[in-house]
Design an enzyme around this catalytic site. Structure first.
Site, PDB file in Angstrom:
ATOM      1  N   SER A 134      -2.019  -9.699  -2.541  1.00  0.00           N
ATOM      2  CA  SER A 134      -1.733  -9.198  -3.888  1.00  0.00           C
ATOM      3  C   SER A 134      -0.860 -10.175  -4.666  1.00  0.00           C
ATOM      4  O   SER A 134      -1.072 -10.384  -5.874  1.00  0.00           O
ATOM      5  CB  SER A 134      -1.065  -7.821  -3.824  1.00  0.00           C
ATOM      6  OG  SER A 134       0.098  -7.851  -3.030  1.00  0.00           O
ATOM      7  N   GLN A 148       0.823  -1.204   0.000  1.00  0.00           N
ATOM      8  CA  GLN A 148       0.000   0.000   0.000  1.00  0.00           C
ATOM      9  C   GLN A 148       0.860   1.259   0.000  1.00  0.00           C
ATOM     10  O   GLN A 148       0.407   2.324  -0.440  1.00  0.00           O
ATOM     11  CB  GLN A 148      -0.938   0.024   1.195  1.00  0.00           C
ATOM     12  CG  GLN A 148      -0.253   0.258   2.538  1.00  0.00           C
ATOM     13  CD  GLN A 148      -1.245   0.264   3.694  1.00  0.00           C
ATOM     14  OE1 GLN A 148      -2.084  -0.615   3.796  1.00  0.00           O
ATOM     15  NE2 GLN A 148      -1.149   1.261   4.559  1.00  0.00           N
ATOM     16  N   HIS A 201      -2.387  -4.112  -5.238  1.00  0.00           N
ATOM     17  CA  HIS A 201      -1.723  -4.004  -3.935  1.00  0.00           C
ATOM     18  C   HIS A 201      -2.639  -4.493  -2.826  1.00  0.00           C
ATOM     19  O   HIS A 201      -3.869  -4.524  -2.965  1.00  0.00           O
ATOM     20  CB  HIS A 201      -1.303  -2.555  -3.656  1.00  0.00           C
ATOM     21  CG  HIS A 201      -2.432  -1.668  -3.214  1.00  0.00           C
ATOM     22  ND1 HIS A 201      -2.804  -1.523  -1.885  1.00  0.00           N
ATOM     23  CD2 HIS A 201      -3.288  -0.873  -3.917  1.00  0.00           C
ATOM     24  CE1 HIS A 201      -3.822  -0.691  -1.799  1.00  0.00           C
ATOM     25  NE2 HIS A 201      -4.138  -0.283  -3.010  1.00  0.00           N
ATOM     26  N   CYS A 202      -2.020  -4.894  -1.713  1.00  0.00           N
ATOM     27  CA  CYS A 202      -2.761  -5.176  -0.477  1.00  0.00           C
ATOM     28  C   CYS A 202      -2.122  -4.288   0.586  1.00  0.00           C
ATOM     29  O   CYS A 202      -1.825  -3.132   0.306  1.00  0.00           O
ATOM     30  CB  CYS A 202      -2.741  -6.660  -0.128  1.00  0.00           C
ATOM     31  SG  CYS A 202      -1.095  -7.423  -0.112  1.00  0.00           S
ATOM     32  N   ASN A 203      -1.923  -4.778   1.793  1.00  0.00           N
ATOM     33  CA  ASN A 203      -1.249  -3.965   2.808  1.00  0.00           C
ATOM     34  C   ASN A 203       0.266  -4.006   2.628  1.00  0.00           C
ATOM     35  O   ASN A 203       0.902  -2.996   2.361  1.00  0.00           O
ATOM     36  CB  ASN A 203      -1.622  -4.435   4.220  1.00  0.00           C
ATOM     37  CG  ASN A 203      -3.064  -4.124   4.558  1.00  0.00           C
ATOM     38  OD1 ASN A 203      -3.944  -4.908   4.237  1.00  0.00           O
ATOM     39  ND2 ASN A 203      -3.329  -2.978   5.179  1.00  0.00           N
TER      40      ASN A 203
END
Length: 204
Positions: free
Chosen positions: A159, A80, A151-153
């Site tokens: 992701s 992120q 994206h993820c975290n």
């Protein structure tokens, strides 16, 4: 009065405090290591598991992760941090963002096309059920001559699983080949154990 030599000679190792070390492994297991004297065999170590951790054992890293993995010319993935950094997005010519984190905001809705899927990073989440929607959005960006960033975290589990799944679904790659290509693009790839198994068994 005893001499120092006599005091040292008469000292017993049993009087030494046993050394205990708490260890958290990368998989989240918490261990207690005890060192004790083993006589002629020297020092031995006993390991006792304290509890089974559900998360990962790590030291929090406050630095920004702006590394962007280039999977294909139209397809990138990141944490992120990169998705929230306008300079990184502009440098990579990102036009579309696929946000598969939970509770992470989309910061530039006036400049980029977003798709958000609130996916939980849990082993029993059915990650393969999201691959169709994700792939359609990636295809849309490609058809519009855009560049999509997923994206993820942390850019590690969710992701990376989506990236691997896309290569399997759209390009017919095996799990092993897709995983290796994604790892080359961004070495931090690490789907959680449930996602890993689901992708291994995935038959597009």
């Amino acid at each position: 009065m005893h001499s120092l030599a006599q005091e040292i000679q008469g000292f017993s190792k049993d009087r030494l405090k046993k050394q205990c070390t708490r260890v958290t492994t990368v998989t989240g297991r918490k261990l207690l290591e005890r060192r004790r004297d083993g006589g002629q065999d020297g020092e031995t170590e006993e390991v006792e598991e304290i509890e089974e951790g559900a998360g990962c054992g790590f030291v929090e890293d406050q630095s920004l992760d702006l590394q962007v993995g280039i999977v294909r010319p139209f397809y990138y993935w990141s944490s992120q941090d990169a998705a929230h950094d306008i300079e990184t997005l502009q440098r990579c010519k990102v036009s579309h963002v696929l946000n598969v984190a939970y509770g992470v905001a989309n910061l530039f809705p006036d400049q980029l096309v977003y798709k958000t899927l609130n996916i939980l990073d849990l082993p029993d989440t059915d990650i393969t059920s999201y691959l169709g929607d994700c792939s359609s959005f990636i295809d849309q960006a490609r058809e519009q001559s855009g560049v999509v960033l997923v994206h993820c975290n942390a850019g590690v589990s969710r992701s990376s699983s989506v990236v691997i799944g896309y290569l399997m679904l759209r390009e017919g790659l095996s799990f092993s080949d897709a995983y290796q290509q994604v790892k080359q693009a961004r070495p931090s790839v690490c789907p959680n154990p449930g996602f890993f198994q689901q992708l291994q068994n995935y038959k597009p």
